[in-house]
Design a protein around this motif. Structure first.
Motif, PDB file in Angstrom:
ATOM      1  N   SER A  24       0.832  -1.195   0.000  1.00  9.58           N
ATOM      2  CA  SER A  24       0.000   0.000   0.000  1.00  9.58           C
ATOM      3  C   SER A  24       0.866   1.244   0.000  1.00  9.58           C
ATOM      4  N   LYS A  25       0.300   2.340  -0.457  1.00 13.47           N
ATOM      5  CA  LYS A  25       1.037   3.600  -0.515  1.00 13.47           C
ATOM      6  C   LYS A  25       1.510   4.029   0.862  1.00 13.47           C
ATOM      7  N   GLY A  26       0.738   3.667   1.899  1.00 13.03           N
ATOM      8  CA  GLY A  26       1.101   4.048   3.249  1.00 13.03           C
ATOM      9  C   GLY A  26       2.375   3.394   3.737  1.00 13.03           C
ATOM     10  N   ASP A  27       2.789   2.281   3.100  1.00 14.51           N
ATOM     11  CA  ASP A  27       3.993   1.583   3.516  1.00 14.51           C
ATOM     12  C   ASP A  27       5.255   2.181   2.916  1.00 14.51           C
ATOM     13  N   ILE A  28       5.112   3.003   1.900  1.00 12.33           N
ATOM     14  CA  ILE A  28       6.280   3.576   1.241  1.00 12.33           C
ATOM     15  C   ILE A  28       6.820   4.717   2.085  1.00 12.33           C
ATOM     16  N   PRO A  29       8.105   4.695   2.432  1.00 12.99           N
ATOM     17  CA  PRO A  29       8.651   5.736   3.319  1.00 12.99           C
ATOM     18  C   PRO A  29       8.489   7.131   2.731  1.00 12.99           C
ATOM     19  N   LYS A  30       8.181   8.081   3.591  1.00 14.27           N
ATOM     20  CA  LYS A  30       8.108   9.456   3.155  1.00 14.27           C
ATOM     21  C   LYS A  30       9.513   9.958   2.850  1.00 14.27           C
ATOM     22  N   GLU A  31       9.602  10.883   1.912  1.00 12.48           N
ATOM     23  CA  GLU A  31      10.901  11.453   1.595  1.00 12.48           C
ATOM     24  C   GLU A  31      11.354  12.358   2.731  1.00 12.48           C
ATOM     25  N   TYR A  32      12.626  12.304   3.038  1.00 10.14           N
ATOM     26  CA  TYR A  32      13.180  13.155   4.080  1.00 10.14           C
ATOM     27  C   TYR A  32      14.658  13.389   3.777  1.00 10.14           C
ATOM     28  N   LYS A  33      15.177  14.449   4.332  1.00 11.08           N
ATOM     29  CA  LYS A  33      16.572  14.793   4.110  1.00 11.08           C
ATOM     30  C   LYS A  33      17.453  14.012   5.066  1.00 11.08           C
ATOM     31  N   VAL A  60      22.283   4.111  12.212  1.00 13.00           N
ATOM     32  CA  VAL A  60      20.821   4.205  12.168  1.00 13.00           C
ATOM     33  C   VAL A  60      20.341   3.681  10.817  1.00 13.00           C
ATOM     34  N   TYR A  61      19.270   2.890  10.871  1.00 12.36           N
ATOM     35  CA  TYR A  61      18.730   2.262   9.671  1.00 12.36           C
ATOM     36  C   TYR A  61      17.227   2.523   9.573  1.00 12.36           C
ATOM     37  N   ASP A  62      16.771   2.793   8.357  1.00 11.83           N
ATOM     38  CA  ASP A  62      15.343   2.920   8.073  1.00 11.83           C
ATOM     39  C   ASP A  62      14.889   1.600   7.459  1.00 11.83           C
ATOM     40  N   LEU A  63      14.184   0.787   8.238  1.00 14.24           N
ATOM     41  CA  LEU A  63      13.741  -0.532   7.782  1.00 14.24           C
ATOM     42  C   LEU A  63      12.320  -0.523   7.238  1.00 14.24           C
ATOM     43  N   THR A  64      11.760   0.658   7.026  1.00 10.92           N
ATOM     44  CA  THR A  64      10.408   0.749   6.474  1.00 10.92           C
ATOM     45  C   THR A  64      10.289   0.023   5.134  1.00 10.92           C
ATOM     46  N   PRO A  65      11.244   0.193   4.196  1.00 12.69           N
ATOM     47  CA  PRO A  65      11.129  -0.544   2.924  1.00 12.69           C
ATOM     48  C   PRO A  65      11.189  -2.062   3.115  1.00 12.69           C
ATOM     49  N   LEU A  66      11.985  -2.512   4.076  1.00 12.23           N
ATOM     50  CA  LEU A  66      12.078  -3.949   4.361  1.00 12.23           C
ATOM     51  C   LEU A  66      10.729  -4.482   4.810  1.00 12.23           C
ATOM     52  N   LEU A  67      10.082  -3.783   5.731  1.00 14.82           N
ATOM     53  CA  LEU A  67       8.787  -4.235   6.238  1.00 14.82           C
ATOM     54  C   LEU A  67       7.700  -4.142   5.172  1.00 14.82           C
ATOM     55  N   ALA A  68       7.875  -3.243   4.206  1.00 15.85           N
ATOM     56  CA  ALA A  68       6.910  -3.146   3.106  1.00 15.85           C
ATOM     57  C   ALA A  68       6.971  -4.379   2.214  1.00 15.85           C
ATOM     58  N   GLU A  69       8.142  -5.021   2.171  1.00 13.31           N
ATOM     59  CA  GLU A  69       8.324  -6.207   1.332  1.00 13.31           C
ATOM     60  C   GLU A  69       8.014  -7.505   2.055  1.00 13.31           C
ATOM     61  N   TYR A  70       8.179  -7.504   3.360  1.00 17.61           N
ATOM     62  CA  TYR A  70       8.037  -8.741   4.127  1.00 17.61           C
ATOM     63  C   TYR A  70       6.940  -8.610   5.176  1.00 17.61           C
ATOM     64  N   ALA A  71       5.745  -9.037   4.827  1.00 20.91           N
ATOM     65  CA  ALA A  71       4.662  -9.067   5.799  1.00 20.91           C
ATOM     66  C   ALA A  71       4.647 -10.439   6.467  1.00 20.91           C
ATOM     67  N   GLY A  72       4.066 -10.501   7.652  1.00 20.55           N
ATOM     68  CA  GLY A  72       3.968 -11.790   8.315  1.00 20.55           C
ATOM     69  C   GLY A  72       4.638 -11.800   9.668  1.00 20.55           C
ATOM     70  N   PRO A  73       4.636 -12.972  10.328  1.00 21.85           N
ATOM     71  CA  PRO A  73       5.149 -13.067  11.698  1.00 21.85           C
ATOM     72  C   PRO A  73       6.631 -12.746  11.837  1.00 21.85           C
ATOM     73  N   LEU A  74       7.430 -12.955  10.798  1.00 24.88           N
ATOM     74  CA  LEU A  74       8.863 -12.671  10.911  1.00 24.88           C
ATOM     75  C   LEU A  74       9.147 -11.176  10.996  1.00 24.88           C
ATOM     76  N   ALA A  75       8.174 -10.367  10.604  1.00 25.15           N
ATOM     77  CA  ALA A  75       8.346  -8.918  10.691  1.00 25.15           C
ATOM     78  C   ALA A  75       8.045  -8.404  12.095  1.00 25.15           C
ATOM     79  N   GLN A  76       7.311  -9.183  12.887  1.00 24.49           N
ATOM     80  CA  GLN A  76       6.821  -8.687  14.170  1.00 24.49           C
ATOM     81  C   GLN A  76       7.930  -8.286  15.156  1.00 24.49           C
ATOM     82  N   PRO A  77       9.007  -9.075  15.321  1.00 26.73           N
ATOM     83  CA  PRO A  77      10.066  -8.637  16.241  1.00 26.73           C
ATOM     84  C   PRO A  77      10.690  -7.305  15.846  1.00 26.73           C
ATOM     85  N   ILE A  78      10.813  -7.055  14.540  1.00 27.70           N
ATOM     86  CA  ILE A  78      11.376  -5.785  14.070  1.00 27.70           C
ATOM     87  C   ILE A  78      10.403  -4.649  14.342  1.00 27.70           C
ATOM     88  N   ILE A  79       9.118  -4.904  14.130  1.00 25.78           N
ATOM     89  CA  ILE A  79       8.100  -3.885  14.403  1.00 25.78           C
ATOM     90  C   ILE A  79       8.123  -3.523  15.889  1.00 25.78           C
TER      91      ILE A  79
END
Length: 245
Positions: A24-33, A60-79
């Protein structure tokens, strides 16, 4: 693979991931500097599945794109870890996930205190386990966005034109120019001002320390003095105000 040293966020610009058609569009990270350094407070603001930052070993890491690709229980610890530091998941010497010997099987496996997470193999054969990823996320520099500050300090900025007063928590490594970027959320026209300390213009390309504003937080704490009562002050002089020298 041992994680190599990283010096500047600008050297490792994040690259757009390949998104599934169902993302979904909401999963795509917003642009930021990108910034060179982030405080723990900066990271803590990004604490959801749709906006997930983490830090480990000073990066520091932005894992938003990773979570956009991998839904499911394996994403939960990262969330659940979003907005925090996960250095305890990894071995500092190798940069790889920590391992331990499973007390039941007696086999060495990756230690997952919050549960198995993305790119960690299962304990045994599993038909749904995909190995088509090229690089595990903790080695993938696409997600790296900057360094975690080793220490922060507070500085108060007073706009002499509007009398607005704001206290910022900033990385000790940041230049005054970078602090100005942080201040833009309070005053979008901050670039129209001359930044001064005790009437003397500051060198915008130097840190507060290099501008003669020593960080005395530890000394105040040693003397049982509240550092917040002695926060250094920067004054902003509007450049078109001819009454200000």
């Amino acid at each position: 693979m041992t994680a190599g040293p990283i010096n500047e966020a600008a050297h490792f610009q994040p690259q757009p991931p390949t998104y599934a058609d169902t993302v979904s569009k909401g999963d795509i990270p917003k642009e930021y500097k990108l910034q060179r350094y982030y405080t723990s407070g900066d990271v803590a603001k990004h604490c959801s599945a749709h906006d997930c930052w983490v830090s480990f070993f000073g990066r520091v890491y932005d894992l938003t794109p990773l979570l956009a690709e991998y839904a499911g229980p394996l994403a939960q610890p990262i969330i659940e870890a979003a907005g925090g530091d996960i250095s305890q998941w990894f071995d500092e010497a190798t940069g790889q996930p920590k391992t331990h010997v499973d007390p039941v099987t007696g086999l060495e496996e990756i230690y997952c205190p919050w549960g198995r997470y993305i790119h960690v193999p299962p304990q045994g054969p599993e038909s749904m386990w995909g190995t088509n990823f090229q690089t595990p996320w903790w080695e993938d520099r696409r997600y790296y966005i900057g360094m975690a500050s080793r220490q922060t300090r507070k500085v108060t900025v007073i706009n002499l034109l509007t009398k607005q007063k704001n206290t910022l928590e900033v990385p000790v490594e940041e230049t005054v120019a970078e602090i100005k970027e942080r201040y833009l959320v309070h005053n979008a026209h901050a670039g129209s001002y001359t930044w001064k300390r005790l009437g003397k213009p500051l060198n915008m390309e130097k840190t507060l320390e290099e501008n003669g504003m020593a960080d005395e937080t530890e000394e105040f704490m040693r003397l049982s003095i509240d550092p917040d009562d002695h926060t250094p002050v920067i004054h902003l002089y509007f450049n078109d105000d001819l009454t200000e020298a």
